[in-house]
Design an enzyme around this catalytic site. Structure first.
Site, PDB file in Angstrom:
ATOM      1  N   HIS A 205       0.820  -1.208   0.000  1.00 25.55           N
ATOM      2  CA  HIS A 205       0.000   0.000   0.000  1.00 25.55           C
ATOM      3  C   HIS A 205       0.853   1.256   0.000  1.00 25.55           C
ATOM      4  O   HIS A 205       0.493   2.265  -0.579  1.00 25.55           O
ATOM      5  CB  HIS A 205      -0.936  -0.006   1.212  1.00 25.55           C
ATOM      6  CG  HIS A 205      -2.052  -0.974   1.050  1.00 25.55           C
ATOM      7  ND1 HIS A 205      -2.127  -2.148   1.738  1.00 25.55           N
ATOM      8  CD2 HIS A 205      -3.128  -0.951   0.230  1.00 25.55           C
ATOM      9  CE1 HIS A 205      -3.197  -2.806   1.369  1.00 25.55           C
ATOM     10  NE2 HIS A 205      -3.831  -2.114   0.458  1.00 25.55           N
ATOM     11  N   GLU A 447     -11.762 -13.328 -16.084  1.00 26.43           N
ATOM     12  CA  GLU A 447     -10.680 -13.372 -15.091  1.00 26.43           C
ATOM     13  C   GLU A 447     -10.152 -14.781 -14.839  1.00 26.43           C
ATOM     14  O   GLU A 447      -9.166 -14.953 -14.128  1.00 26.43           O
ATOM     15  CB  GLU A 447     -11.171 -12.791 -13.763  1.00 26.43           C
ATOM     16  CG  GLU A 447     -11.651 -11.370 -13.890  1.00 26.43           C
ATOM     17  CD  GLU A 447     -11.755 -10.663 -12.565  1.00 26.43           C
ATOM     18  OE1 GLU A 447     -10.843  -9.919 -12.208  1.00 26.43           O
ATOM     19  OE2 GLU A 447     -12.778 -10.872 -11.883  1.00 26.43           O
ATOM     20  N   ASP A 471      -6.134 -11.056 -12.364  1.00 27.32           N
ATOM     21  CA  ASP A 471      -6.589 -12.382 -11.949  1.00 27.32           C
ATOM     22  C   ASP A 471      -6.391 -13.415 -13.045  1.00 27.32           C
ATOM     23  O   ASP A 471      -6.092 -14.569 -12.763  1.00 27.32           O
ATOM     24  CB  ASP A 471      -8.065 -12.330 -11.539  1.00 27.32           C
ATOM     25  CG  ASP A 471      -8.202 -11.863 -10.102  1.00 27.32           C
ATOM     26  OD1 ASP A 471      -7.411 -12.325  -9.260  1.00 27.32           O
ATOM     27  OD2 ASP A 471      -9.081 -11.035  -9.828  1.00 27.32           O
ATOM     28  N   CYS A 518      -8.951  -4.220 -18.078  1.00 26.59           N
ATOM     29  CA  CYS A 518      -8.896  -3.303 -16.931  1.00 26.59           C
ATOM     30  C   CYS A 518      -7.861  -3.753 -15.901  1.00 26.59           C
ATOM     31  O   CYS A 518      -7.758  -3.168 -14.831  1.00 26.59           O
ATOM     32  CB  CYS A 518     -10.266  -3.156 -16.284  1.00 26.59           C
ATOM     33  SG  CYS A 518     -10.911  -4.712 -15.638  1.00 26.59           S
TER      34      CYS A 518
HETATM   35  C1  PEP Z   1      -8.128  -7.856 -12.429  1.00 22.35           C
HETATM   36  O1  PEP Z   1      -8.186  -8.944 -11.853  1.00 22.35           O
HETATM   37  O2  PEP Z   1      -7.374  -7.641 -13.408  1.00 22.35           O
HETATM   38  C2  PEP Z   1      -8.951  -6.724 -11.969  1.00 22.35           C
HETATM   39  C3  PEP Z   1      -9.024  -5.608 -12.658  1.00 22.35           C
HETATM   40  O3  PEP Z   1      -9.595  -6.865 -10.785  1.00 22.35           O
HETATM   41  P1  PEP Z   1      -8.851  -6.744  -9.358  1.00 22.35           P
HETATM   42  O4  PEP Z   1      -7.439  -6.302  -9.586  1.00 22.35           O
HETATM   43  O5  PEP Z   1      -9.655  -5.793  -8.568  1.00 22.35           O
HETATM   44  O6  PEP Z   1      -8.957  -8.162  -8.883  1.00 22.35           O
HETATM   45 MG    MG Z   2      -9.832  -9.282 -10.495  1.00 27.07          MG
END
Ligand code: PEP
Ligand code: MG
Length: 583
Positions: A205, A447, A471, A518
């Protein structure tokens, strides 16, 4: 060779370079300011009758640390990263934990340790317990405890926190054993030109806060506090993860030239804010922002995002204990994002709780493999009333602007069916009470490999797909994304990952439906041309990454990238092909 004297390394008068982890981009130069603490702790026995005095010292140091954190929390800027308030609360909870204080008091009264020694002795006991924990998330909480102990030790020593540079003075670089996110926040107003720590990891963090502050930072620079003396001249290379101590004039000048060049490029990038992201051969690209809370909309707009591609709604829920946000509170939060984006599209992901984002220790965190357990859509489907509360809030917010709703970690067609049934039910519930709702675009996150392989079937039920590569990499390669012992195997450029990406993007194209990415790779400018070549036209990322990615897009010619991108995706060693590329 260096020799040691009195625990300090004696240096020959020559430049030294320490390699750490590149955590936040940029170059800084300045005089070293050493954060006190993290070094030797005074350890001595006290007379039994001095125990009340030591207990009182301990009490005042704890109170001072609580006041310090309370002050930080109250002064937290509106655009501070989402998790920060929750983290400061965790530190406050640890500070006020009676078990910790009871145990420390016993070291003082029963073993006659001085306060500093008592605190570190108990820290060692807890540290061993944390190390033995099986759950990675809980194990990582040891860092919180260490940072809290450091804060109290600091007050016990009566030490003064380093002051920022006086106005017009030479820039300064803070060198510390470890810094908590709260420490960094304290120096948010340009106090230091850069940060170096001996502890930490690139995904911590603290690293996230450093990046959001836009200040160069290097972490895990082992030995830096032994090598650097106060007022030494330092060069901090946040891109290479290097700290250069006492550089000769030639090296200083070389880095100054690099800093000027970077400043010129940053100014150039600022000028791109309103320029549409379009390749040289006319392919329009959508650059969207990932946000964690409504206040992040300002940063998204500042960066020139044309919409929100991922609002991680779980951050409205984390750290709330039993007081979870209800329909009205969620509606207000989603509506604030929709209103803030002024007609631009907003994609909100339903709650993605579990694995490394446990909701206050319930469910996840207590099972053997939380990443494979009850998380994301599985969690929502296991609690339909909670899920529908969120869906009603989302549908109501959609009455105020274009909203997309997407579901994390889908793998089964039955999950799709159930999720869509819940959306229909939520809409019926709103209609039954005469509440306004809007149309929403529905999307699936890709994912897990199962979803990637089923993308075409998924698109029979959805308007768009969004690939969560963070993921997807974890599940394709069977690498726990939070486990530092296998972090070297976590590779978004693994051929299996690239082929899944290529296939999902191609399915979107065939079906005439939007596919975006994303995950973090969307914001990595070094991969922009590869993703463009694979056919990606929608990228969602941290707002600070948008200008650099846009610059890559403006210079790219998709026609010249396609064959090369296919070659990269189908190579046994894609990274080698990518590195060779000079285009
Ligand atoms: C991902 O898994 O790429 C994603 C955007 O979700 P998070 O990072 O929140 O798991
Ligand atoms: Mg994710």
């Amino acid at each position: 060779m260096d020799e040691t004297a009195g625990g300090r390394l004696l240096r020959k008068p020559m430049m030294q370079r320490i390699q750490g982890l590149a955590v936040a981009h940029g170059v800084a130069q300045g005089r070293a300011v050493l954060m006190p603490g993290g070094g030797d702790v005074a350890r001595y026995h006290i007379e039994p009758e001095q125990a009340p005095l030591e207990l009182a010292r301990m009490g005042s140091a704890r109170d001072a640390a609580v006041r310090e954190l309370d002050g930080l929390r109250a002064a937290m800027p509106a655009d501070a990263p989402a998790e920060l308030a929750a983290l400061i609360d965790v530190h406050l909870q640890v500070l006020q934990d009676e078990m910790l204080h009871g145990a420390v008091a016993r070291w003082i009264t029963e073993h006659h340790y001085n306060a500093e020694w008592a605190l570190t002795a108990q820290m060692e006991v807890f540290g061993r317990q944390f190390d033995a924990m099986e759950d990675a998330y809980l194990r990582e909480r040891k860092a919180d405890l260490e940072q809290v102990v450091e804060r109290v030790l600091h007050h016990l020593r009566g030490a003064v926190r380093p002051e920022p540079a006086s106005e017009g003075g030479e820039p300064r670089i803070l060198v510390a054993r470890d810094l908590s996110p709260a420490d960094l926040l304290q120096y948010r107003d340009g106090a230091f030109a850069g940060f170096v720590t001996e502890a930490g990891a690139a995904t911590s963090h603290t690293a996230i806060v450093a990046r959001s502050m836009g200040i160069p930072a290097v972490m895990a620079a082992r030995g830096v506090r032994q090598l650097v003396r106060p007022d030494d001249w330092l060069i901090l290379d946040g891109d290479a993860g290097a700290v250069i101590v006492d550089p000769p004039p030639g090296v200083r000048a070389e880095y100054q030239a690099r800093q000027r060049e970077m400043a010129r490029r940053d100014a150039e990038l600022d000028g791109l804010r309103t320029v549409p992201a379009c390749t040289r051969d006319g392919h329009a690209v959508q650059l969207l922002a990932n946000i964690e809370r409504p206040a992040d909309v300002a940063a998204a707009l500042r960066a020139g995002a044309v919409g929100i591609g991922l609002f991680r709604s779980e951050f409205l829920f984390i750290g709330r204990g039993a007081d979870l946000p209800g329909e009205e509170e969620q509606y207000q939060a989603y509506r604030a994002v929709v209103d803030g984006m002024q007609g631009r599209p907003v994609t909100i992901r339903t709650i993605d709780i579990g694995a490394d984002k446990p909701l206050d220790g319930t469910h996840a965190g207590q099972v053997a493999n939380p990443a494979l357990g009850l998380r994301a859509i599985r969690w929502s489907l296991a609690d339909p009333p909670m899920f529908r509360t969120q869906l009603r809030a989302l549908l109501r917010a959609a009455a105020h602007g274009p909203v997309g709703v997407m579901f994390p970690m889908l793998a089964h067609m039955s999950e799709i069916r159930q999720a869509l049934e819940q959306v229909a039910l939520a809409r019926d519930e709103l209609a039954a009470r005469g509440a306004a709702s809007g149309a929403v675009r529905l999307g699936a996150m890709i994912e897990v490999p199962a979803a990637a392989l089923m993308a075409e079937a998924f698109l029979r039920h959805f308007d768009f797909l969004s690939i969560g590569t963070n993921d997807l990499v974890q599940y394709t390669l069977a690498i726990d994304r939070t486990d530092e012992t296998v972090a070297h195997l976590y590779d978004p450029l693994h051929p299996a990952v690239l082929r899944l990406l290529e296939d999902v993007i191609a399915v979107g194209e065939r079906c005439g439906k939007e596919v975006s990415i994303c995950g973090e790779i969307a914001g990595d400018a070094a991969l922009t041309r590869l993703l463009l070549g694979l056919g990606l036209r929608s990228f969602s990322m941290q707002p600070t990454h948008i200008p650099r990615v846009k610059q890559q897009i403006l210079q790219a010619e998709v026609g010249a990238l396609q064959a090369w991108a296919r070659q990269v995706a189908h190579a046994d060693e894609p990274r080698a092909v990518l590195d060779q590329a000079t285009r």
